[in-house]
Design a protein around this motif. Structure first.
Motif, PDB file in Angstrom:
ATOM      1  N   LEU A 111     -19.470  -1.806  40.024  1.00 22.55           N
ATOM      2  CA  LEU A 111     -20.609  -2.528  40.572  1.00 22.55           C
ATOM      3  C   LEU A 111     -20.590  -3.962  40.082  1.00 22.55           C
ATOM      4  O   LEU A 111     -20.511  -4.898  40.830  1.00 22.55           O
ATOM      5  CB  LEU A 111     -21.920  -1.867  40.155  1.00 22.55           C
ATOM      6  CG  LEU A 111     -22.392  -0.759  41.082  1.00 22.55           C
ATOM      7  CD1 LEU A 111     -23.642  -0.121  40.539  1.00 22.55           C
ATOM      8  CD2 LEU A 111     -22.633  -1.294  42.484  1.00 22.55           C
ATOM      9  N   LYS A 112     -20.647  -4.078  38.768  1.00 16.17           N
ATOM     10  CA  LYS A 112     -20.557  -5.408  38.172  1.00 16.17           C
ATOM     11  C   LYS A 112     -19.354  -5.418  37.249  1.00 16.17           C
ATOM     12  O   LYS A 112     -18.558  -4.505  37.228  1.00 16.17           O
ATOM     13  CB  LYS A 112     -21.801  -5.696  37.348  1.00 16.17           C
ATOM     14  CG  LYS A 112     -23.079  -5.767  38.144  1.00 16.17           C
ATOM     15  CD  LYS A 112     -24.203  -6.154  37.214  1.00 16.17           C
ATOM     16  CE  LYS A 112     -25.501  -6.265  37.983  1.00 16.17           C
ATOM     17  NZ  LYS A 112     -26.568  -6.815  37.141  1.00 16.17           N
ATOM     18  N   ASN A 161     -12.715  -8.196  43.908  1.00 18.03           N
ATOM     19  CA  ASN A 161     -13.301  -9.009  44.975  1.00 18.03           C
ATOM     20  C   ASN A 161     -12.569 -10.335  45.127  1.00 18.03           C
ATOM     21  O   ASN A 161     -12.289 -10.772  46.249  1.00 18.03           O
ATOM     22  CB  ASN A 161     -14.776  -9.273  44.701  1.00 18.03           C
ATOM     23  CG  ASN A 161     -15.618  -8.021  44.875  1.00 18.03           C
ATOM     24  OD1 ASN A 161     -15.118  -6.999  45.335  1.00 18.03           O
ATOM     25  ND2 ASN A 161     -16.868  -8.094  44.504  1.00 18.03           N
ATOM     26  N   PHE A 162     -12.244 -10.966  44.006  1.00 13.09           N
ATOM     27  CA  PHE A 162     -11.541 -12.247  44.097  1.00 13.09           C
ATOM     28  C   PHE A 162     -10.107 -12.059  44.602  1.00 13.09           C
ATOM     29  O   PHE A 162      -9.553 -12.958  45.245  1.00 13.09           O
ATOM     30  CB  PHE A 162     -11.568 -13.001  42.767  1.00 13.09           C
ATOM     31  CG  PHE A 162     -12.855 -13.753  42.553  1.00 13.09           C
ATOM     32  CD1 PHE A 162     -13.213 -14.787  43.412  1.00 13.09           C
ATOM     33  CD2 PHE A 162     -13.723 -13.430  41.516  1.00 13.09           C
ATOM     34  CE1 PHE A 162     -14.404 -15.487  43.237  1.00 13.09           C
ATOM     35  CE2 PHE A 162     -14.915 -14.119  41.329  1.00 13.09           C
ATOM     36  CZ  PHE A 162     -15.259 -15.151  42.191  1.00 13.09           C
ATOM     37  N   LEU A 218     -15.184  -8.029  39.727  1.00 13.52           N
ATOM     38  CA  LEU A 218     -14.927  -9.413  40.119  1.00 13.52           C
ATOM     39  C   LEU A 218     -13.447  -9.631  40.436  1.00 13.52           C
ATOM     40  O   LEU A 218     -13.099 -10.309  41.407  1.00 13.52           O
ATOM     41  CB  LEU A 218     -15.361 -10.371  39.001  1.00 13.52           C
ATOM     42  CG  LEU A 218     -16.874 -10.504  38.801  1.00 13.52           C
ATOM     43  CD1 LEU A 218     -17.177 -11.398  37.604  1.00 13.52           C
ATOM     44  CD2 LEU A 218     -17.547 -11.065  40.054  1.00 13.52           C
ATOM     45  N   PHE A 274     -12.730  -0.147  45.126  1.00 15.18           N
ATOM     46  CA  PHE A 274     -13.997  -0.574  44.517  1.00 15.18           C
ATOM     47  C   PHE A 274     -14.977   0.604  44.434  1.00 15.18           C
ATOM     48  O   PHE A 274     -15.581   0.859  43.401  1.00 15.18           O
ATOM     49  CB  PHE A 274     -14.586  -1.692  45.393  1.00 15.18           C
ATOM     50  CG  PHE A 274     -15.760  -2.413  44.801  1.00 15.18           C
ATOM     51  CD1 PHE A 274     -15.564  -3.570  44.064  1.00 15.18           C
ATOM     52  CD2 PHE A 274     -17.054  -1.975  45.017  1.00 15.18           C
ATOM     53  CE1 PHE A 274     -16.649  -4.269  43.539  1.00 15.18           C
ATOM     54  CE2 PHE A 274     -18.144  -2.661  44.501  1.00 15.18           C
ATOM     55  CZ  PHE A 274     -17.941  -3.811  43.751  1.00 15.18           C
ATOM     56  N   ARG A 275     -15.116   1.336  45.542  1.00 15.39           N
ATOM     57  CA  ARG A 275     -16.056   2.459  45.578  1.00 15.39           C
ATOM     58  C   ARG A 275     -15.534   3.644  44.779  1.00 15.39           C
ATOM     59  O   ARG A 275     -16.302   4.344  44.120  1.00 15.39           O
ATOM     60  CB  ARG A 275     -16.330   2.883  47.029  1.00 15.39           C
ATOM     61  CG  ARG A 275     -17.126   1.866  47.807  1.00 15.39           C
ATOM     62  CD  ARG A 275     -18.457   1.550  47.147  1.00 15.39           C
ATOM     63  NE  ARG A 275     -19.133   0.441  47.833  1.00 15.39           N
ATOM     64  CZ  ARG A 275     -20.114  -0.273  47.304  1.00 15.39           C
ATOM     65  NH1 ARG A 275     -20.558  -0.023  46.078  1.00 15.39           N
ATOM     66  NH2 ARG A 275     -20.669  -1.253  47.980  1.00 15.39           N
TER      67      ARG A 275
END
Lengths: 222, 222
Positions: free
Chosen positions: A193-194, A202-203, A199, A187-188
């Motif tokens: 970010l969005k 994260n999911f 998503l 992610f980083r």
């Protein structure tokens, strides 16, 4: 571990937990494949493209130490037939889990070698990841020796069994912990970010956590 | 959960697990404090220095949802005296866990506000973190209503007890999962690779994981 010490019971069977586990497994796999195939160009172990090597690490680690290991844990409740059959299915799923985990390691080491990136094995993710794989191999040989090899004595098996289950669940939960740290690194690294890709990642993490929870619940419930 | 379904027993008492848990708790706290106080200028909730605000998030979250929550879980085995006394100590440790967790949230929201940084609540860390705190508050009120409030019926308590223990351990393990993702974010954000600070962060993570493992083991062992 079906009853608490004082006789309190979970008034529920393991079936719903197993169904939930399979739903979350499918969810995690789907999300991961969309993320890797649609957004990042697929995966390959033999690629000169470092992104595809990295993606191979993600896919193999999801299937190996998480999905198939979870299936191995649930095999005593999902596989029909005699206990001996279930034990062999349990062993085979674990073997697959270790094999895919080893391919996942190979992918990430190749990635580091080809990308000439930062030195590897410096993050908490790599430490717990190597720890998981090491413990998994040890656990496999211990399990094989005590529970499948015909020589082990009956009372020795009875003594080892709760520890085998405890260590197995610990390895499985530690694999999920490691996947969380890995997903955050991704992610980083991708500076998300969005957006849909954030998503998706994260999911995937949430689906993995809920898969783990359902697997553990399926062990505890009768 | 002291026995497995088939009567296999762990031939070991909970005492060594409790001792290990306390050793790893001291290790995690020490490593975190050295990291925050020695390398990064301390911590404060009322600071205009965003680094110290961020550090307050780390310290409060370690003490709250991890260390004190672990102590709350172990209280039934560590606190001498009548069962009623143990229950009250269990409740108070959890109250402290939630209170420090809330301060930890306050610190990170203040950090985002003051630093004018990326929008918050977009990472897996923040999602599971908010999830942990939400579940923790719900679990606290359920636990209080069923087990401390005098009105609850005896058979209702017996039914709820294993679920209360399961949800409690789930929240605790999810807090540890969240700490792992948080430590990795910090590791990458500070662009650590080698050196003492990198080792400090990683060993903090390892100490937290081993603390969690020891706490869970202390619950399972008789």
């Amino acid at each position: 571990m079906a009853r608490s010490k004082d006789g309190g019971r979970y008034r529920m069977s393991a079936t719903p937990a197993i169904v939930m586990a399979e739903i979350f497994a499918v969810a995690a796999i789907t999300l991961m494949l969309v993320s890797v195939l649609h957004f990042r160009g697929g995966f390959s172990l033999k690629s000169n493209n470092v992104v595809r090597l990295f993606n191979a690490h993600l896919v193999f680690m999801l299937f190996g130490p998480i999905i198939f290991t979870g299936q191995a844990i649930m095999a005593f409740k999902t596989v029909p037939g005699r206990r001996k059959v279930r034990k062999i299915v349990h062993m085979l799923f674990n073997l697959l889990g270790i094999f895919l985990g080893a391919l996942g390691l190979l992918a990430i080491f190749r990635f580091y070698k080809q990308s000439g990136w930062s030195p590897n094995l410096h993050s908490l993710h790599s430490w717990t990841g190597i720890g998981v794989m090491g413990l998994y191999v040890i656990q496999f040989f211990l399990g094989f020796t005590f529970f499948l090899f015909p020589g082990a004595k009956k009372n020795m098996r009875t003594d080892m069994k709760p520890w085998h289950a405890f260590l197995g669940l610990t390895i499985f939960i530690l694999a999920i912990f490691t996947s969380g740290t890995g997903l955050i690194e991704r992610f980083r690294f991708l500076q998300l970010l969005k957006g849909r890709e954030a998503l998706l990642l994260n999911f995937t993490g949430i689906a993995i956590v809920l898969f783990g929870l359902s697997v553990v619940l399926s062990v505890i419930l009768p």
